[in-house]
Motif scaffolding. Structure first.
Motif, short mmCIF file in Angstrom:
data_model
loop_
_atom_site.label_atom_id
_atom_site.label_comp_id
_atom_site.label_asym_id
_atom_site.label_seq_id
_atom_site.Cartn_x
_atom_site.Cartn_y
_atom_site.Cartn_z
N VAL A 149 10.30 -13.50 20.84
CA VAL A 149 9.82 -12.44 19.96
C VAL A 149 10.21 -12.81 18.54
CG1 VAL A 149 9.97 -10.01 19.32
CG2 VAL A 149 9.97 -10.65 21.73
N MET A 150 9.20 -12.82 17.66
CA MET A 150 9.43 -13.10 16.24
C MET A 150 9.18 -11.81 15.46
SD MET A 150 7.61 -16.83 15.81
CE MET A 150 6.31 -16.68 17.04
N ARG A 151 10.21 -11.25 14.89
CA ARG A 151 10.07 -10.05 14.06
C ARG A 151 9.85 -10.47 12.62
NH1 ARG A 151 13.16 -4.53 14.98
NH2 ARG A 151 11.49 -4.54 16.51
N ILE A 152 8.78 -9.96 12.02
CA ILE A 152 8.37 -10.38 10.69
C ILE A 152 8.92 -9.42 9.65
CG2 ILE A 152 6.39 -10.84 9.18
CD1 ILE A 152 4.77 -11.41 11.75
N PHE A 153 9.60 -9.98 8.66
CA PHE A 153 10.13 -9.17 7.56
C PHE A 153 9.47 -9.63 6.26
CE2 PHE A 153 13.43 -8.85 10.76
CZ PHE A 153 13.65 -7.48 10.77
N ASP A 154 8.44 -8.93 5.88
CA ASP A 154 7.75 -9.17 4.61
C ASP A 154 8.39 -8.26 3.57
OD1 ASP A 154 6.04 -9.31 2.44
OD2 ASP A 154 4.24 -9.46 3.67
N PRO A 155 8.97 -8.81 2.49
CA PRO A 155 9.63 -7.96 1.49
C PRO A 155 8.73 -6.86 0.95
CG PRO A 155 10.10 -10.27 1.07
CD PRO A 155 9.07 -10.24 2.15
N ASP A 156 7.42 -7.12 0.86
CA ASP A 156 6.51 -6.10 0.34
C ASP A 156 6.37 -4.93 1.30
OD1 ASP A 156 6.15 -7.71 -1.79
OD2 ASP A 156 4.16 -8.43 -1.24
N ILE A 157 6.70 -5.15 2.58
CA ILE A 157 6.56 -4.11 3.59
C ILE A 157 7.91 -3.45 3.88
CG2 ILE A 157 5.93 -3.66 6.00
CD1 ILE A 157 3.91 -5.95 5.76
N VAL A 158 8.96 -4.29 3.99
CA VAL A 158 10.28 -3.77 4.37
C VAL A 158 10.90 -2.95 3.25
CG1 VAL A 158 12.61 -4.44 5.05
CG2 VAL A 158 10.65 -5.62 6.02
N VAL A 159 10.76 -3.41 2.01
CA VAL A 159 11.39 -2.72 0.88
C VAL A 159 10.33 -1.92 0.12
CG1 VAL A 159 12.72 -3.01 -1.24
CG2 VAL A 159 13.14 -4.52 0.70
N LYS A 160 10.51 -0.60 0.08
CA LYS A 160 9.52 0.28 -0.52
C LYS A 160 10.18 1.28 -1.46
CE LYS A 160 6.53 0.21 3.59
NZ LYS A 160 5.85 1.04 4.60
N GLU A 161 9.35 1.87 -2.31
CA GLU A 161 9.82 2.99 -3.10
C GLU A 161 10.01 4.20 -2.19
OE1 GLU A 161 10.55 2.93 -6.31
OE2 GLU A 161 10.00 0.81 -6.48
N PHE A 162 10.86 5.15 -2.63
CA PHE A 162 11.16 6.30 -1.79
C PHE A 162 9.89 7.06 -1.38
CE2 PHE A 162 15.62 6.53 -3.80
CZ PHE A 162 16.12 5.71 -2.81
N ARG A 163 8.96 7.22 -2.32
CA ARG A 163 7.76 7.98 -2.00
C ARG A 163 6.88 7.22 -0.99
NH1 ARG A 163 6.04 12.32 -4.89
NH2 ARG A 163 8.27 12.47 -5.31
N GLN A 164 6.94 5.89 -1.03
CA GLN A 164 6.17 5.09 -0.07
C GLN A 164 6.74 5.19 1.34
OE1 GLN A 164 6.57 1.37 -2.40
NE2 GLN A 164 4.36 1.21 -2.30
N LEU A 165 8.01 5.56 1.45
CA LEU A 165 8.62 5.73 2.76
C LEU A 165 8.08 6.96 3.48
CD1 LEU A 165 12.36 4.97 1.88
CD2 LEU A 165 10.81 3.50 3.16
N GLY A 166 7.45 7.86 2.75
CA GLY A 166 6.93 9.09 3.35
C GLY A 166 7.73 10.32 2.96
N PHE A 167 8.70 10.16 2.05
CA PHE A 167 9.47 11.32 1.58
C PHE A 167 8.56 12.27 0.81
CE2 PHE A 167 13.62 8.68 1.23
CZ PHE A 167 13.90 8.93 2.56
N SER A 168 8.70 13.55 1.08
CA SER A 168 8.09 14.55 0.20
C SER A 168 8.97 14.65 -1.05
CB SER A 168 8.01 15.91 0.90
OG SER A 168 9.32 16.42 1.11
N GLY A 197 -0.18 -16.64 3.50
CA GLY A 197 -1.32 -17.27 2.86
C GLY A 197 -1.40 -16.97 1.38
N GLY A 198 -0.89 -15.80 0.97
CA GLY A 198 -0.90 -15.42 -0.44
C GLY A 198 0.25 -15.99 -1.24
N GLY A 199 1.12 -16.78 -0.59
CA GLY A 199 2.24 -17.41 -1.29
C GLY A 199 3.52 -16.61 -1.28
N ARG A 200 3.52 -15.41 -0.64
CA ARG A 200 4.74 -14.61 -0.59
C ARG A 200 5.72 -15.20 0.42
NH1 ARG A 200 1.23 -10.71 0.61
NH2 ARG A 200 2.36 -10.23 2.52
N GLU A 201 7.01 -15.12 0.11
CA GLU A 201 8.03 -15.60 1.03
C GLU A 201 8.23 -14.57 2.13
OE1 GLU A 201 12.47 -16.10 0.18
OE2 GLU A 201 11.67 -18.12 -0.17
N VAL A 202 8.15 -15.01 3.38
CA VAL A 202 8.27 -14.12 4.53
C VAL A 202 9.36 -14.67 5.45
CG1 VAL A 202 7.08 -13.12 6.52
CG2 VAL A 202 5.83 -13.51 4.41
#
Length: 607
Positions: free
Chosen positions: A323-342, A302-307
């Motif tokens: 089963v439809m697996r959703i790959f939103d680039p904003d969710i799948v690709v993250k910075e290292f710190r966003q992945l949960g790395f200390s 809805g926000g115009g992002r390609e999914v």
């Protein structure tokens, strides 16, 4: 599906109060009256009220807006506590003034088929009301005009049930009025069309239609249902959509933050048409229903992002499950710190993947976030002067920065053949979707020996177990010694909603079970879930990773022998600085990111 509406504490207290006399003078909310009461309550200043009136004169020339929407659009602040006057805040204020409960509509908790049978769409639109819950004794009806009760006696008389009123924000009311009745109308039309078509076609004609496309797959009502379903999944942050055929009614379930939620039910004939529509979008064979198929859909949120959606079908007793697996680039690709790395884990990971050659393995069960970690890492490494190539089965998410190859077993293009091909393509970094057999392991080792960085995955419970697994596949121990640089095991845990998490008492026994023999002192404070509008009353919002990082140091390298002792290997890795998954999980609990029950649920058992 429907549950009792959630009420704010303020709204619950308001039930004992009386409606505001100044507002209740008007059947429909009057802007001047609303502004007057807001000023009287000290929420709006005089200048803000003048600003709203000036804006209203412009807005009313274009569209008749609800008074609360007009005020919220100006993004004013509460003069009393300096907090933003959002539409939800204003709606809660209105509910208190009307002495009625406040409700934030959660569409996942509304039985759309039941509530749309209570009153007609025209009647609901006329009085701006929406049924949100139905039982044998009571019907709950939401309104954004709490002082307009002309409909109340009629509905109570017709339904012969107790009518409970709640107040909702006008934007949500209008949106769900359109969506609920529109989707239900499409379902009914699609079901009627399916019944009529089946009635007039004989068996041979149905077979002929089945070869060219399922009945109703291109019907505009079915198209509407599928479009609504996809947008609904994007809004709910779903990672997977499950279409599950059953005998009479077929459920639709979403996986949100790793947990399955039943969100809707369709009549099975309509589900068949919806499945056909999805297969058309995924360029799959409509006539083939006996064998599993894979496909892919690229669309926009809805926000115009390609999914991107990856499709998988499976034949079941009552039809094809999708089963439809959703790959939103904003969710799948993250910075290292966003992945949960200390901070320490990020330094270790960078040290492993920013080398010119070697093999780095990511391990964990299905759904543990390995794909997200690898894609985020490749995105970080894929600079214009680096050639990144992948061989995957299937390609999880198409990315313009990589050269991606799809495994095709039907033409003997497997992982090993793919890696052999990539080595002739002058790569710098190779990502292998999964090391499943000896040939793939040998090709990954060969690629590393010839000066490439190789990233891949294995299915093991922890990092040290990756070494016996490679040896079990038949990889020579001396080649593993020469090429393997690190192994990372990971899990995903739900994170507490930052908007509503609350401090709670520490369960000492649960903490001891978590840290086991590591002797980590309990944290000064821990937090638990509460539930709010932002997290849809679950108490959790999103997921993060916990990690076990094992660098292949010299002592560990010497231990890689044909008869490897996993116990001794683990002890050596711990002595060399590896933090086990339990310690990483305990650190996330101590930081207030998640809870002990959440991490206990995903950790491997203690042996």
């Amino acid at each position: 599906m429907a549950t009792a509406p959630q009420r704010s504490n303020a709204s619950a207290a308001a039930q004992t109060a009386k409606p505001d006399p100044e507002l209740s003078l008007h059947r429909k909310l009057d802007l001047d009256a609303v502004l007057g009461v807001l000023q009287r309550d000290g929420i709006l200043g005089k200048d803000d009220a003048l600003k709203v009136r000036a804006d209203a004169r412009t807005a009313r020339n274009q569209i008749e807006l609800h008074p609360l929407a007009l005020i919220a659009n100006l993004k004013l602040v509460n003069a009393w506590d300096k907090k933003p006057l959002s539409l939800e805040v204003l709606t809660q204020w209105l509910a208190d003034k009307a002495a009625l409960p406040y409700l934030k509509i959660d569409p996942m908790k509304v039985d759309v088929a039941a509530v749309t049978q209570v009153i007609s769409h025209a009647y609901a639109q006329r009085y701006r009301i929406l049924p949100v819950e139905v039982s044998a004794q009571q019907v709950t009806i939401a309104s954004c005009e709490p002082f307009d009760t002309r409909w109340l006696a009629d509905i109570g008389h017709i339904l012969r049930r107790e009518v409970r009123r709640v107040v909702v924000n006008p934007v949500d009311l209008q949106r769900y009025l359109v969506e609920f009745y529109g989707v239900q109308r499409s379902i009914q039309k699609a079901r009627d069309a399916k019944t009529d078509t089946n009635a007039i076609l004989n068996f041979e004609q149905l077979l002929e239609l089945g070869k060219s496309g399922d009945v109703g797959a291109d019907d505009r009502h079915v198209v509407h249902i599928v479009d609504w379903l996809l947008q609904y999944a994007f809004e709910q942050r779903a990672s997977d959509i499950h279409l599950e055929p059953r005998r009479d009614t077929s459920p639709i379930r979403f996986r949100i933050d790793g947990v399955m939620h039943k969100v809707f039910e369709l009549p099975t004939p309509v589900m068949t048409a919806v499945t056909a529509r999805v297969k058309i979008l995924g360029r799959m064979d409509l006539a083939e229903k006996r064998r599993p198929q894979d496909g892919r859909i690229k669309t926009r949120s809805g926000g115009g992002r390609e999914v991107e959606l990856r499709l998988s079908t499976m034949p079941t007793a009552f039809g094809e499950k999708v089963v439809m697996r959703i790959f939103d680039p904003d969710i799948v690709v993250k910075e290292f710190r966003q992945l949960g790395f200390s901070m320490d884990e990020e330094l270790i990971w960078r040290g492993l993947v920013e080398r010119p050659h070697g093999i780095v393995l990511v391990t964990g069960p299905t759904g543990s976030g390995k794909t997200t970690t690898l894609y985020s890492t490749l995105k970080h490494l894929a600079t214009p002067d680096i050639n990144v190539c992948t061989v995957e089965d299937p390609i999880e998410m198409v990315s313009p920065e990589f050269n991606q190859m799809q495994v095709q077993t039907s033409i003997d293009l497997d992982f090993a053949t793919g890696v052999r091909t990539l080595m002739r393509q002058d790569p710098d970094i190779i990502m292998v979707g999964e090391i499943r057999d000896l040939e793939t392991a040998q090709m990954a080792i060969q690629a590393s020996l010839t000066g490439h960085l190789v990233l891949s995955t294995l299915h093991t419970n922890d990092a040290p177990s990756a070494l016996p697994r490679l040896l079990d596949l038949g990889a020579p121990h001396y080649l593993i010694q020469s090429t393997l640089t690190g192994v990372v095991a990971q899990r995903l845990v739900r994170t507490l909603c930052p908007h509503c998490k609350a401090e709670t008492a520490l369960d000492a026994r649960a903490w001891d079970a978590l840290v086991h023999r590591w002797g980590i002192p309990p944290p000064a404070r821990v937090y638990g879930p509460t539930g709010c509008l932002e997290c849809r009353n679950t108490g959790f919002l999103g997921r993060t990773g916990i990690y076990e990082m094992m660098r292949i140091s010299a002592p560990i390298r010497r231990m890689i022998q044909p008869e490897i002792d996993l116990g001794r290997l683990t002890e050596t890795a711990l002595a060399e600085g590896m933090r086990p998954l339990r310690v990483s999980a305990a650190a996330q609990v101590a930081r207030g990111v998640t809870t002990i029950p959440e991490v206990i649920g995903v950790l491997p058992p203690v042996e």
